[in-house]
Design a protein around this motif. Sequence first.
Motif, PDB file in Angstrom:
ATOM      1  N   PHE A  32       3.206  -7.314   1.949  1.00 46.17           N
ATOM      2  CA  PHE A  32       2.733  -6.023   1.463  1.00 46.17           C
ATOM      3  C   PHE A  32       3.107  -4.905   2.421  1.00 46.17           C
ATOM      4  CE2 PHE A  32      -0.600  -2.751   1.289  1.00 46.17           C
ATOM      5  CZ  PHE A  32      -0.455  -2.338  -0.024  1.00 46.17           C
ATOM      6  N   LYS A  33       2.969  -5.158   3.733  1.00 44.65           N
ATOM      7  CA  LYS A  33       3.323  -4.136   4.717  1.00 44.65           C
ATOM      8  C   LYS A  33       4.810  -3.818   4.662  1.00 44.65           C
ATOM      9  CE  LYS A  33      -0.366  -4.780   8.098  1.00 44.65           C
ATOM     10  NZ  LYS A  33      -0.702  -5.186   9.490  1.00 44.65           N
ATOM     11  N   GLU A  34       5.631  -4.853   4.486  1.00 42.16           N
ATOM     12  CA  GLU A  34       7.080  -4.622   4.418  1.00 42.16           C
ATOM     13  C   GLU A  34       7.430  -3.773   3.207  1.00 42.16           C
ATOM     14  OE1 GLU A  34       8.930  -8.403   4.481  1.00 42.16           O
ATOM     15  OE2 GLU A  34       8.726  -8.674   6.652  1.00 42.16           O
ATOM     16  N   ASN A  40       7.547   4.292   3.066  1.00 47.06           N
ATOM     17  CA  ASN A  40       6.804   5.084   4.027  1.00 47.06           C
ATOM     18  C   ASN A  40       7.575   5.073   5.335  1.00 47.06           C
ATOM     19  OD1 ASN A  40       3.748   5.795   3.104  1.00 47.06           O
ATOM     20  ND2 ASN A  40       4.506   3.962   2.082  1.00 47.06           N
ATOM     21  N   TYR A  41       8.050   6.207   5.728  1.00 42.31           N
ATOM     22  CA  TYR A  41       8.931   6.301   6.889  1.00 42.31           C
ATOM     23  C   TYR A  41       8.153   6.053   8.174  1.00 42.31           C
ATOM     24  CZ  TYR A  41      11.746   8.435   3.257  1.00 42.31           C
ATOM     25  OH  TYR A  41      12.422   8.659   2.085  1.00 42.31           O
ATOM     26  N   PRO A  42       8.807   5.454   9.186  1.00 43.12           N
ATOM     27  CA  PRO A  42       8.104   5.147  10.435  1.00 43.12           C
ATOM     28  C   PRO A  42       7.387   6.346  11.032  1.00 43.12           C
ATOM     29  CG  PRO A  42      10.262   4.097  10.414  1.00 43.12           C
ATOM     30  CD  PRO A  42      10.204   4.965   9.202  1.00 43.12           C
ATOM     31  N   PHE A 206       5.605   3.104  17.571  1.00 34.10           N
ATOM     32  CA  PHE A 206       4.443   3.390  18.416  1.00 34.10           C
ATOM     33  C   PHE A 206       4.871   4.084  19.717  1.00 34.10           C
ATOM     34  CE2 PHE A 206       3.107  -0.081  15.691  1.00 34.10           C
ATOM     35  CZ  PHE A 206       1.859   0.351  15.281  1.00 34.10           C
ATOM     36  N   ARG A 207       5.958   3.623  20.297  1.00 37.03           N
ATOM     37  CA  ARG A 207       6.445   4.244  21.533  1.00 37.03           C
ATOM     38  C   ARG A 207       7.039   5.623  21.258  1.00 37.03           C
ATOM     39  NH1 ARG A 207      12.003   2.184  23.752  1.00 37.03           N
ATOM     40  NH2 ARG A 207      12.517   3.393  21.885  1.00 37.03           N
ATOM     41  N   TRP A 226       1.419   4.272   9.640  1.00 37.99           N
ATOM     42  CA  TRP A 226       0.180   3.511   9.659  1.00 37.99           C
ATOM     43  C   TRP A 226      -1.039   4.420   9.736  1.00 37.99           C
ATOM     44  CZ3 TRP A 226       3.659   4.030  13.559  1.00 37.99           C
ATOM     45  CH2 TRP A 226       3.221   4.636  14.729  1.00 37.99           C
ATOM     46  N   GLU A 227      -0.860   5.644  10.262  1.00 33.52           N
ATOM     47  CA  GLU A 227      -1.991   6.545  10.398  1.00 33.52           C
ATOM     48  C   GLU A 227      -2.464   7.066   9.045  1.00 33.52           C
ATOM     49  OE1 GLU A 227      -1.221   8.414  14.820  1.00 33.52           O
ATOM     50  OE2 GLU A 227      -0.337   9.427  13.102  1.00 33.52           O
TER      51      GLU A 227
END
Length: 377
Positions: A32-34, A40-42, A206-207, A226-227
Amino acid sequence: MLCMLLAFLGVCVGICVLLVAMAIMNGFDKDFKERFFVMNYPLTILPRFYTQVDDTLILKLQNEFEELSFSPYLSTQVIARGDNRFEGGIIFGVNSQDEKKINKVVAEALKDEELKGFDLLAGSALIDEFRLKRNDKLPLIFSNLNPSGLALIPQTKRFDVKYSFSSGLLLYDKAYMFADIEAVRKLLNVPNGVYEGVHVYSNDAFRDLERLKSFLGDEFAVFGWWEQNANLFSALELEKRALFIVLMLIILVASLNIISSLLMIVMNRRSEIALLLALGTSKQEIKKAFFALGSLIGGGGICAGVVLAFIAMWVLGNFDIISLPADVYGSSKLPLDLSMFDFILTLIGAGLIVALSSYYPAKKATEVDVLDTLRNE
Protein backbone atom coordinates in the motif's frame (compact mmCIF):
# COMPACT_ATOMS: atom_id res chain seq x y z
CA MET A 1 1.03 -37.31 27.48
CA LEU A 2 -2.03 -36.00 25.67
CA CYS A 3 -1.83 -32.67 27.50
CA MET A 4 1.81 -32.27 26.50
CA LEU A 5 0.95 -33.05 22.89
CA LEU A 6 -1.87 -30.49 22.96
CA ALA A 7 0.48 -27.92 24.47
CA PHE A 8 3.05 -28.62 21.76
CA LEU A 9 0.44 -28.30 18.98
CA GLY A 10 -1.05 -25.17 20.54
CA VAL A 11 2.26 -23.34 20.63
CA CYS A 12 3.12 -24.60 17.13
CA VAL A 13 -0.14 -23.41 15.59
CA GLY A 14 -0.02 -20.12 17.50
CA ILE A 15 3.48 -19.30 16.24
CA CYS A 16 2.55 -20.29 12.69
CA VAL A 17 -0.62 -18.17 12.65
CA LEU A 18 1.18 -15.20 14.20
CA LEU A 19 4.08 -15.23 11.73
CA VAL A 20 1.83 -15.69 8.67
CA ALA A 21 -0.55 -12.96 9.87
CA MET A 22 2.33 -10.53 10.46
CA ALA A 23 3.78 -11.36 7.03
CA ILE A 24 0.41 -10.62 5.40
CA MET A 25 -0.01 -7.38 7.37
CA ASN A 26 3.51 -6.25 6.48
CA GLY A 27 2.96 -7.24 2.86
CA PHE A 28 -0.24 -5.23 2.55
CA ASP A 29 1.34 -2.32 4.43
CA LYS A 30 4.43 -2.27 2.20
CA ASP A 31 2.41 -2.75 -0.98
CA PHE A 32 0.00 0.00 0.00
CA LYS A 33 2.83 2.41 0.84
CA GLU A 34 4.53 1.70 -2.48
CA ARG A 35 1.34 2.33 -4.45
CA PHE A 36 0.47 5.32 -2.30
CA PHE A 37 3.98 6.69 -2.73
CA VAL A 38 3.77 6.43 -6.53
CA MET A 39 1.42 9.41 -6.79
CA ASN A 40 2.78 11.18 -3.71
CA TYR A 41 6.13 12.79 -4.30
CA PRO A 42 8.89 12.33 -1.70
CA LEU A 43 9.18 16.06 -1.04
CA THR A 44 7.21 19.13 -2.05
CA ILE A 45 8.28 22.78 -1.89
CA LEU A 46 5.61 25.48 -1.54
CA PRO A 47 5.95 29.26 -1.14
CA ARG A 48 5.11 31.11 2.07
CA PHE A 49 3.98 34.66 2.72
CA TYR A 50 4.64 36.81 -0.36
CA THR A 51 7.39 34.71 -1.91
CA GLN A 52 6.95 32.75 -5.12
CA VAL A 53 8.46 29.72 -6.78
CA ASP A 54 10.11 30.80 -10.02
CA ASP A 55 12.82 29.79 -12.45
CA THR A 56 15.49 31.52 -10.34
CA LEU A 57 14.68 29.33 -7.36
CA ILE A 58 14.62 26.20 -9.52
CA LEU A 59 18.06 27.03 -10.89
CA LYS A 60 19.46 27.58 -7.38
CA LEU A 61 18.05 24.25 -6.21
CA GLN A 62 19.46 22.38 -9.19
CA ASN A 63 22.91 23.87 -8.63
CA GLU A 64 22.89 23.21 -4.87
CA PHE A 65 21.31 19.72 -4.92
CA GLU A 66 22.60 18.05 -8.05
CA GLU A 67 21.61 14.59 -6.81
CA LEU A 68 17.91 15.55 -6.54
CA SER A 69 15.35 15.80 -9.32
CA PHE A 70 12.92 18.74 -9.46
CA SER A 71 9.64 19.11 -11.30
CA PRO A 72 7.87 22.50 -10.96
CA TYR A 73 4.13 22.35 -11.43
CA LEU A 74 0.83 24.18 -11.53
CA SER A 75 -2.37 22.56 -10.32
CA THR A 76 -6.04 23.34 -9.92
CA GLN A 77 -9.27 21.56 -9.25
CA VAL A 78 -11.44 20.83 -12.26
CA ILE A 79 -14.67 19.08 -13.15
CA ALA A 80 -14.61 16.60 -16.03
CA ARG A 81 -17.86 16.67 -17.99
CA GLY A 82 -19.07 13.65 -19.91
CA ASP A 83 -22.41 12.52 -21.28
CA ASN A 84 -24.86 13.25 -18.47
CA ARG A 85 -22.19 12.90 -15.80
CA PHE A 86 -19.58 14.93 -13.98
CA GLU A 87 -16.45 13.90 -12.12
CA GLY A 88 -14.27 16.09 -9.90
CA GLY A 89 -10.51 15.91 -10.17
CA ILE A 90 -7.17 17.71 -10.12
CA ILE A 91 -5.14 18.66 -13.17
CA PHE A 92 -1.40 19.11 -12.90
CA GLY A 93 0.48 21.27 -15.36
CA VAL A 94 3.95 19.74 -15.67
CA ASN A 95 6.96 19.66 -17.89
CA SER A 96 6.95 16.13 -19.35
CA GLN A 97 10.71 15.65 -19.27
CA ASP A 98 11.02 16.74 -15.63
CA GLU A 99 7.94 14.82 -14.51
CA LYS A 100 9.06 11.55 -16.07
CA LYS A 101 12.24 11.68 -13.98
CA ILE A 102 10.34 11.66 -10.69
CA ASN A 103 7.05 9.88 -11.46
CA LYS A 104 7.36 6.37 -12.86
CA VAL A 105 3.62 6.14 -13.57
CA VAL A 106 3.82 9.15 -15.88
CA ALA A 107 7.04 7.81 -17.39
CA GLU A 108 5.42 4.45 -18.17
CA ALA A 109 2.35 6.14 -19.65
CA LEU A 110 4.19 8.64 -21.86
CA LYS A 111 7.25 6.51 -22.70
CA ASP A 112 9.11 8.56 -25.34
CA GLU A 113 6.22 10.96 -25.94
CA GLU A 114 5.64 14.36 -24.37
CA LEU A 115 2.58 16.38 -23.44
CA LYS A 116 2.12 19.23 -25.89
CA GLY A 117 -0.55 21.86 -26.32
CA PHE A 118 -3.79 20.68 -24.79
CA ASP A 119 -2.91 16.99 -24.70
CA LEU A 120 -4.19 15.22 -21.59
CA LEU A 121 -2.87 12.28 -19.61
CA ALA A 122 -5.83 10.89 -17.65
CA GLY A 123 -6.30 7.97 -15.28
CA SER A 124 -7.64 4.68 -16.58
CA ALA A 125 -10.62 4.75 -14.21
CA LEU A 126 -11.77 8.14 -15.54
CA ILE A 127 -11.32 7.00 -19.14
CA ASP A 128 -13.31 3.83 -18.51
CA GLU A 129 -16.06 5.73 -16.69
CA PHE A 130 -16.49 8.22 -19.53
CA ARG A 131 -15.83 5.54 -22.19
CA LEU A 132 -13.15 7.63 -23.81
CA LYS A 133 -10.85 6.62 -26.63
CA ARG A 134 -7.54 8.03 -27.78
CA ASN A 135 -7.88 11.55 -29.23
CA ASP A 136 -11.39 11.99 -27.80
CA LYS A 137 -12.28 15.43 -26.44
CA LEU A 138 -12.82 15.78 -22.70
CA PRO A 139 -14.28 19.10 -21.48
CA LEU A 140 -12.81 20.33 -18.20
CA ILE A 141 -14.50 23.03 -16.13
CA PHE A 142 -11.99 25.19 -14.21
CA SER A 143 -12.56 27.07 -10.99
CA ASN A 144 -11.53 30.48 -12.34
CA LEU A 145 -14.31 32.66 -13.73
CA ASN A 146 -14.49 34.54 -17.01
CA PRO A 147 -16.82 37.46 -17.76
CA SER A 148 -19.60 36.68 -20.20
CA GLY A 149 -22.15 39.38 -20.81
CA LEU A 150 -23.52 40.42 -17.45
CA ALA A 151 -22.34 37.32 -15.58
CA LEU A 152 -19.24 35.41 -14.66
CA ILE A 153 -19.06 31.81 -15.81
CA PRO A 154 -16.46 29.10 -15.05
CA GLN A 155 -13.85 28.66 -17.72
CA THR A 156 -14.22 25.51 -19.83
CA LYS A 157 -11.61 23.94 -22.06
CA ARG A 158 -11.67 20.78 -24.13
CA PHE A 159 -8.55 18.64 -23.86
CA ASP A 160 -7.42 15.87 -26.18
CA VAL A 161 -7.17 12.57 -24.32
CA LYS A 162 -3.87 11.27 -25.69
CA TYR A 163 -2.56 9.00 -22.95
CA SER A 164 -3.77 7.04 -19.92
CA PHE A 165 -2.04 5.85 -16.75
CA SER A 166 -2.82 3.26 -14.10
CA SER A 167 -1.38 3.74 -10.62
CA GLY A 168 -3.14 0.75 -9.05
CA LEU A 169 -5.25 2.98 -6.78
CA LEU A 170 -8.72 3.90 -7.96
CA LEU A 171 -8.66 7.27 -6.20
CA TYR A 172 -5.76 8.56 -8.28
CA ASP A 173 -6.83 6.84 -11.50
CA LYS A 174 -10.13 8.70 -11.35
CA ALA A 175 -9.07 12.09 -10.02
CA TYR A 176 -5.57 12.88 -11.32
CA MET A 177 -4.87 14.37 -14.76
CA PHE A 178 -1.70 15.75 -16.31
CA ALA A 179 -1.25 18.36 -19.02
CA ASP A 180 1.49 20.56 -20.41
CA ILE A 181 2.41 23.28 -17.93
CA GLU A 182 2.24 26.06 -20.51
CA ALA A 183 -1.34 25.11 -21.42
CA VAL A 184 -2.39 25.18 -17.78
CA ARG A 185 -0.47 28.42 -17.26
CA LYS A 186 -2.43 30.03 -20.08
CA LEU A 187 -5.77 28.87 -18.68
CA LEU A 188 -4.98 30.02 -15.14
CA ASN A 189 -3.36 33.29 -16.24
CA VAL A 190 -0.17 32.57 -14.30
CA PRO A 191 2.87 34.71 -15.27
CA ASN A 192 5.71 33.06 -17.15
CA GLY A 193 8.41 31.52 -14.98
CA VAL A 194 6.15 31.29 -11.90
CA TYR A 195 4.94 28.01 -10.41
CA GLU A 196 2.67 26.83 -7.66
CA GLY A 197 5.31 24.53 -6.17
CA VAL A 198 8.04 22.03 -6.88
CA HIS A 199 7.90 18.27 -6.56
CA VAL A 200 11.22 16.77 -5.51
CA TYR A 201 12.46 13.22 -5.91
CA SER A 202 14.94 11.98 -3.31
CA ASN A 203 16.34 8.59 -2.38
CA ASP A 204 16.59 9.70 1.24
CA ALA A 205 13.66 12.01 1.80
CA PHE A 206 14.09 12.22 5.59
CA ARG A 207 17.64 13.52 5.28
CA ASP A 208 17.00 15.81 2.31
CA LEU A 209 13.95 17.31 4.00
CA GLU A 210 16.15 18.91 6.64
CA ARG A 211 18.74 19.95 4.07
CA LEU A 212 16.15 21.73 1.94
CA LYS A 213 14.58 23.41 4.96
CA SER A 214 17.97 24.71 6.02
CA PHE A 215 18.76 25.96 2.52
CA LEU A 216 15.38 27.61 1.82
CA GLY A 217 14.80 29.11 5.26
CA ASP A 218 11.40 30.34 6.41
CA GLU A 219 10.31 31.74 3.06
CA PHE A 220 9.37 28.30 1.71
CA ALA A 221 7.63 25.31 3.22
CA VAL A 222 9.09 21.85 2.61
CA PHE A 223 7.17 18.75 3.63
CA GLY A 224 7.43 15.03 2.98
CA TRP A 225 4.74 12.77 1.61
CA TRP A 226 4.45 10.96 4.96
CA GLU A 227 3.58 14.18 6.80
CA GLN A 228 0.37 14.63 4.83
CA ASN A 229 -0.73 11.09 5.63
CA ALA A 230 0.71 10.63 9.12
CA ASN A 231 -2.63 9.68 10.70
CA LEU A 232 -3.29 7.01 8.10
CA PHE A 233 0.06 5.29 8.56
CA SER A 234 -0.17 5.61 12.34
CA ALA A 235 -3.53 3.81 12.19
CA LEU A 236 -2.01 1.05 10.05
CA GLU A 237 0.87 0.63 12.50
CA LEU A 238 -1.52 0.55 15.45
CA GLU A 239 -3.65 -2.07 13.70
CA LYS A 240 -0.61 -4.26 13.10
CA ARG A 241 0.52 -4.02 16.73
CA ALA A 242 -3.00 -4.77 17.97
CA LEU A 243 -3.08 -7.86 15.76
CA PHE A 244 0.29 -8.94 17.14
CA ILE A 245 -0.98 -8.69 20.72
CA VAL A 246 -4.22 -10.54 19.95
CA LEU A 247 -2.43 -13.39 18.18
CA MET A 248 0.18 -13.58 20.94
CA LEU A 249 -2.72 -14.40 23.25
CA ILE A 250 -3.13 -17.64 21.27
CA ILE A 251 0.35 -18.66 22.38
CA LEU A 252 -0.51 -17.58 25.93
CA VAL A 253 -3.60 -19.80 25.93
CA ALA A 254 -1.58 -22.69 24.49
CA SER A 255 1.02 -22.21 27.22
CA LEU A 256 -1.68 -22.91 29.82
CA ASN A 257 -1.59 -26.48 28.59
CA ILE A 258 2.10 -26.56 29.46
CA ILE A 259 1.29 -25.44 32.98
CA SER A 260 -1.56 -27.91 33.40
CA SER A 261 0.40 -30.86 31.99
CA LEU A 262 3.44 -30.17 34.18
CA LEU A 263 1.27 -29.68 37.26
CA MET A 264 -0.40 -33.01 36.58
CA ILE A 265 3.04 -34.66 36.34
CA VAL A 266 4.02 -33.02 39.63
CA MET A 267 0.85 -34.27 41.32
CA ASN A 268 1.27 -37.80 39.94
CA ARG A 269 4.97 -37.95 40.80
CA ARG A 270 4.85 -36.46 44.28
CA SER A 271 6.19 -39.60 45.89
CA GLU A 272 9.09 -39.89 43.43
CA ILE A 273 9.95 -36.21 43.92
CA ALA A 274 9.82 -36.59 47.69
CA LEU A 275 12.04 -39.69 47.50
CA LEU A 276 14.60 -37.86 45.34
CA LEU A 277 14.64 -34.98 47.79
CA ALA A 278 15.06 -37.40 50.68
CA LEU A 279 18.00 -39.07 48.94
CA GLY A 280 19.81 -35.77 48.63
CA THR A 281 18.65 -34.30 45.34
CA SER A 282 18.55 -30.52 45.66
CA LYS A 283 15.43 -28.47 44.99
CA GLN A 284 17.35 -26.61 42.30
CA GLU A 285 17.90 -29.85 40.38
CA ILE A 286 14.21 -30.75 40.64
CA LYS A 287 13.28 -27.28 39.42
CA LYS A 288 15.70 -27.55 36.50
CA ALA A 289 14.27 -30.92 35.45
CA PHE A 290 10.68 -29.70 35.25
CA PHE A 291 11.73 -26.39 33.72
CA ALA A 292 13.67 -28.25 31.04
CA LEU A 293 10.64 -30.45 30.31
CA GLY A 294 8.37 -27.41 29.89
CA SER A 295 10.98 -25.63 27.78
CA LEU A 296 11.31 -28.71 25.61
CA ILE A 297 7.58 -28.79 24.94
CA GLY A 298 7.30 -25.05 24.31
CA GLY A 299 10.62 -24.70 22.47
CA GLY A 300 9.75 -27.64 20.24
CA GLY A 301 6.40 -26.04 19.49
CA ILE A 302 8.11 -22.72 18.62
CA CYS A 303 10.59 -24.40 16.26
CA ALA A 304 7.87 -26.48 14.60
CA GLY A 305 5.67 -23.38 14.29
CA VAL A 306 8.45 -21.40 12.60
CA VAL A 307 9.05 -24.20 10.09
CA LEU A 308 5.31 -24.57 9.47
CA ALA A 309 4.95 -20.79 9.03
CA PHE A 310 7.68 -20.62 6.39
CA ILE A 311 6.14 -23.57 4.56
CA ALA A 312 2.74 -21.85 4.65
CA MET A 313 4.21 -18.56 3.38
CA TRP A 314 6.05 -20.39 0.59
CA VAL A 315 2.83 -22.09 -0.48
CA LEU A 316 0.81 -18.84 -0.33
CA GLY A 317 3.53 -16.98 -2.21
CA ASN A 318 3.96 -19.49 -5.04
CA PHE A 319 0.45 -20.84 -5.54
CA ASP A 320 -2.77 -18.89 -6.16
CA ILE A 321 -4.59 -20.37 -3.20
CA ILE A 322 -5.94 -16.96 -2.23
CA SER A 323 -6.82 -14.69 -5.15
CA LEU A 324 -7.41 -10.99 -4.54
CA PRO A 325 -9.44 -8.62 -6.74
CA ALA A 326 -6.78 -6.88 -8.81
CA ASP A 327 -8.90 -3.75 -9.36
CA VAL A 328 -8.95 -3.14 -5.61
CA TYR A 329 -5.50 -4.24 -4.48
CA GLY A 330 -3.61 -3.68 -7.72
CA SER A 331 -2.48 -7.32 -7.76
CA SER A 332 -4.27 -10.63 -7.47
CA LYS A 333 -1.33 -12.17 -5.57
CA LEU A 334 -1.31 -12.18 -1.79
CA PRO A 335 1.53 -9.89 -0.61
CA LEU A 336 3.82 -11.41 2.03
CA ASP A 337 6.71 -9.68 3.77
CA LEU A 338 7.89 -10.93 7.16
CA SER A 339 10.27 -8.39 8.64
CA MET A 340 13.20 -9.49 10.77
CA PHE A 341 12.00 -7.24 13.59
CA ASP A 342 8.59 -8.94 13.77
CA PHE A 343 10.21 -12.38 13.50
CA ILE A 344 12.60 -11.72 16.39
CA LEU A 345 9.87 -10.03 18.44
CA THR A 346 7.64 -13.07 17.97
CA LEU A 347 10.37 -15.46 19.08
CA ILE A 348 11.21 -13.34 22.13
CA GLY A 349 7.54 -13.00 23.14
CA ALA A 350 6.83 -16.70 22.68
CA GLY A 351 10.04 -17.61 24.49
CA LEU A 352 9.12 -15.50 27.51
CA ILE A 353 5.62 -17.00 27.67
CA VAL A 354 7.01 -20.54 27.48
CA ALA A 355 9.67 -19.77 30.10
CA LEU A 356 7.12 -18.35 32.56
CA SER A 357 4.76 -21.25 31.89
CA SER A 358 7.55 -23.71 32.65
CA TYR A 359 8.83 -21.91 35.73
CA TYR A 360 5.60 -22.03 37.78
CA PRO A 361 5.15 -25.85 37.73
CA ALA A 362 8.89 -26.29 38.28
CA LYS A 363 8.67 -24.10 41.38
CA LYS A 364 5.65 -26.06 42.61
CA ALA A 365 7.61 -29.29 42.27
CA THR A 366 10.15 -28.05 44.80
CA GLU A 367 7.41 -27.28 47.37
CA VAL A 368 6.53 -30.94 47.96
CA ASP A 369 6.52 -31.81 51.66
CA VAL A 370 8.98 -34.71 51.88
CA LEU A 371 7.95 -36.15 55.27
CA ASP A 372 4.21 -35.87 54.75
CA THR A 373 4.40 -37.29 51.23
CA LEU A 374 6.59 -40.28 52.17
CA ARG A 375 4.43 -41.01 55.22
CA ASN A 376 1.10 -40.98 53.34
CA GLU A 377 2.05 -42.05 49.83
